[in-house]
Write a protein that holds these residues in place. Structure first.
Motif, PDB file in Angstrom:
ATOM      1  N   VAL A   1      67.184  24.779  -0.916  1.00 45.18           N
ATOM      2  CA  VAL A   1      66.174  24.969  -1.961  1.00 45.18           C
ATOM      3  C   VAL A   1      64.911  24.190  -1.604  1.00 45.18           C
ATOM      4  O   VAL A   1      63.802  24.717  -1.667  1.00 45.18           O
ATOM      5  N   LEU A   2      65.090  22.942  -1.208  1.00 42.29           N
ATOM      6  CA  LEU A   2      63.956  22.110  -0.782  1.00 42.29           C
ATOM      7  C   LEU A   2      63.263  22.736   0.421  1.00 42.29           C
ATOM      8  O   LEU A   2      62.027  22.848   0.458  1.00 42.29           O
ATOM      9  N   ASN A   3      64.037  23.184   1.405  1.00 43.19           N
ATOM     10  CA  ASN A   3      63.484  23.760   2.621  1.00 43.19           C
ATOM     11  C   ASN A   3      62.650  25.004   2.322  1.00 43.19           C
ATOM     12  O   ASN A   3      61.527  25.147   2.822  1.00 43.19           O
ATOM     13  N   THR A   4      63.193  25.895   1.507  1.00 44.30           N
ATOM     14  CA  THR A   4      62.454  27.120   1.190  1.00 44.30           C
ATOM     15  C   THR A   4      61.172  26.795   0.441  1.00 44.30           C
ATOM     16  O   THR A   4      60.111  27.359   0.733  1.00 44.30           O
ATOM     17  N   GLU A   5      61.240  25.867  -0.501  1.00 48.08           N
ATOM     18  CA  GLU A   5      60.036  25.506  -1.255  1.00 48.08           C
ATOM     19  C   GLU A   5      58.985  24.867  -0.356  1.00 48.08           C
ATOM     20  O   GLU A   5      57.802  25.214  -0.421  1.00 48.08           O
ATOM     21  N   LEU A   6      59.397  23.931   0.482  1.00 48.60           N
ATOM     22  CA  LEU A   6      58.435  23.283   1.382  1.00 48.60           C
ATOM     23  C   LEU A   6      57.859  24.279   2.384  1.00 48.60           C
ATOM     24  O   LEU A   6      56.666  24.229   2.696  1.00 48.60           O
TER      25      LEU A   6
ATOM     26  N   VAL B   1      58.615  20.448   7.956  1.00 46.94           N
ATOM     27  CA  VAL B   1      59.649  20.710   6.947  1.00 46.94           C
ATOM     28  C   VAL B   1      61.035  20.431   7.531  1.00 46.94           C
ATOM     29  O   VAL B   1      61.894  19.852   6.857  1.00 46.94           O
ATOM     30  N   ALA B   2      61.256  20.824   8.771  1.00 47.41           N
ATOM     31  CA  ALA B   2      62.558  20.603   9.411  1.00 47.41           C
ATOM     32  C   ALA B   2      62.903  19.124   9.476  1.00 47.41           C
ATOM     33  O   ALA B   2      64.041  18.730   9.189  1.00 47.41           O
ATOM     34  N   VAL B   3      61.938  18.293   9.831  1.00 43.97           N
ATOM     35  CA  VAL B   3      62.188  16.848   9.906  1.00 43.97           C
ATOM     36  C   VAL B   3      62.509  16.294   8.517  1.00 43.97           C
ATOM     37  O   VAL B   3      63.488  15.558   8.340  1.00 43.97           O
ATOM     38  N   ILE B   4      61.713  16.650   7.526  1.00 46.18           N
ATOM     39  CA  ILE B   4      61.937  16.171   6.158  1.00 46.18           C
ATOM     40  C   ILE B   4      63.321  16.579   5.669  1.00 46.18           C
ATOM     41  O   ILE B   4      64.098  15.749   5.173  1.00 46.18           O
TER      42      ILE B   4
ATOM     43  N   THR C   1      65.960  17.599   7.369  1.00 46.75           N
ATOM     44  CA  THR C   1      67.053  17.019   8.153  1.00 46.75           C
ATOM     45  C   THR C   1      67.360  15.604   7.671  1.00 46.75           C
ATOM     46  O   THR C   1      68.529  15.242   7.478  1.00 46.75           O
ATOM     47  N   VAL C   2      66.335  14.812   7.446  1.00 41.70           N
ATOM     48  CA  VAL C   2      66.545  13.442   6.958  1.00 41.70           C
ATOM     49  C   VAL C   2      67.214  13.458   5.590  1.00 41.70           C
ATOM     50  O   VAL C   2      68.208  12.751   5.358  1.00 41.70           O
ATOM     51  N   VAL C   3      66.710  14.283   4.675  1.00 43.70           N
ATOM     52  CA  VAL C   3      67.293  14.365   3.326  1.00 43.70           C
ATOM     53  C   VAL C   3      68.736  14.850   3.404  1.00 43.70           C
ATOM     54  O   VAL C   3      69.630  14.285   2.765  1.00 43.70           O
ATOM     55  N   SER C   4      68.986  15.865   4.213  1.00 47.83           N
ATOM     56  CA  SER C   4      70.337  16.403   4.355  1.00 47.83           C
ATOM     57  C   SER C   4      71.305  15.363   4.905  1.00 47.83           C
ATOM     58  O   SER C   4      72.439  15.237   4.429  1.00 47.83           O
ATOM     59  N   MET C   5      70.873  14.610   5.883  1.00 48.69           N
ATOM     60  CA  MET C   5      71.745  13.583   6.471  1.00 48.69           C
ATOM     61  C   MET C   5      72.057  12.467   5.464  1.00 48.69           C
ATOM     62  O   MET C   5      73.171  11.959   5.420  1.00 48.69           O
ATOM     63  N   LEU C   6      71.073  12.113   4.658  1.00 47.92           N
ATOM     64  CA  LEU C   6      71.304  11.090   3.626  1.00 47.92           C
ATOM     65  C   LEU C   6      72.312  11.581   2.587  1.00 47.92           C
ATOM     66  O   LEU C   6      73.216  10.842   2.179  1.00 47.92           O
TER      67      LEU C   6
END
Length: 149
Positions: A55-60, A21-24, A26-31
Motif C-alpha cells: 500500500v505504501l509502495n503504490t502510494e509513493l 520508493v524502493a529504498v524507503i 525496503t527499509v520499512v518492510s525490513m523493520l
C-alpha cells in the motif's frame, strides 16, 4: 525538445522515483519483518510486511514516480498494487522456504538478506507492471504533475 527525448526524460524520472520508493519501502518492510518475526514466524512476518508495504509502495510510486497526486482511481491502483505484491510474496516466501530447508537456524540477518534479494528480483517486473498496467493512463493522455523541471 523532441518527443523521443521527452520520453527518455520521463522514463529516467520514473526510474529515479522508483529507486527512491524502493529504498524507503525496503527499509520499512525490513523493520516490520524484524518486529514480527519472533511472535509470528518468518512466513507471516514476511506476508504482513509485504502487504503493508505494498500500500505504501503504490502510494509513493503514484506520487513520486508517476506524479499522481489526486485520489482519482486510488482504490483501483491499490488493488492492482496488491496483485503485484503477490509476485514479491511468492518469490520471498519461496526463498525463505529454501533457506530454512538448507539452514534451519538461519539468522535474522540472513533472512533479511534473502528477502531483500527476493524483492530486488521482483523489482524490475514491478516497475514494468506499474508503468504499463497500473499507470498506463498517463501514457494515453491523462494528466499528472510533471516530474521533470
Amino acid at each position: 525538445m523532441s518527443p523521443a527525448a521527452m520520453k527518455h526524460i520521463v522514463l529516467l524520472d520514473q526510474l529515479r522515483g522508483f529507486g527512491i520508493v524502493a529504498v524507503i519501502c525496503t527499509v520499512v518492510s525490513m523493520l516490520i519483518f524484524a518486529a514480527l518475526r519472533h511472535p509470528l514466524g518468518t512466513q507471516w512476518a514476511n506476508a504482513i510486511s509485504l502487504v503493508l508495504c505494498s500500500v505504501l509502495n503504490t502510494e509513493l510510486n503514484r506520487r513520486i514516480s508517476f506524479g499522481i497526486t489526486g485520489l482519482h482511481l486510488w482504490w483501483r491502483d491499490q488493488r492492482r498494487g496488491l496483485w503485484i505484491m503477490l509476485l514479491a510474496l511468492g518469490i520471498t516466501s519461496g526463498s525463505l522456504l529454501v533457506l530454512h530447508a538448507v539452514s534451519p537456524k538461519a539468522s535474522l540477518a540472513t533472512e533479511l538478506a534473502v528477502i531483500v534479494l527476493g524483492n530486488v528480483a521482483s523489482a524490475v517486473t514491478r516497475f514494468v507492471l506499474l508503468r504499463y498496467w497500473i499507470f498506463r493512463r498517463l501514457r494515453h493522455g491523462a494528466t499528472a504533475v510533471p516530474l521533470h523541471n
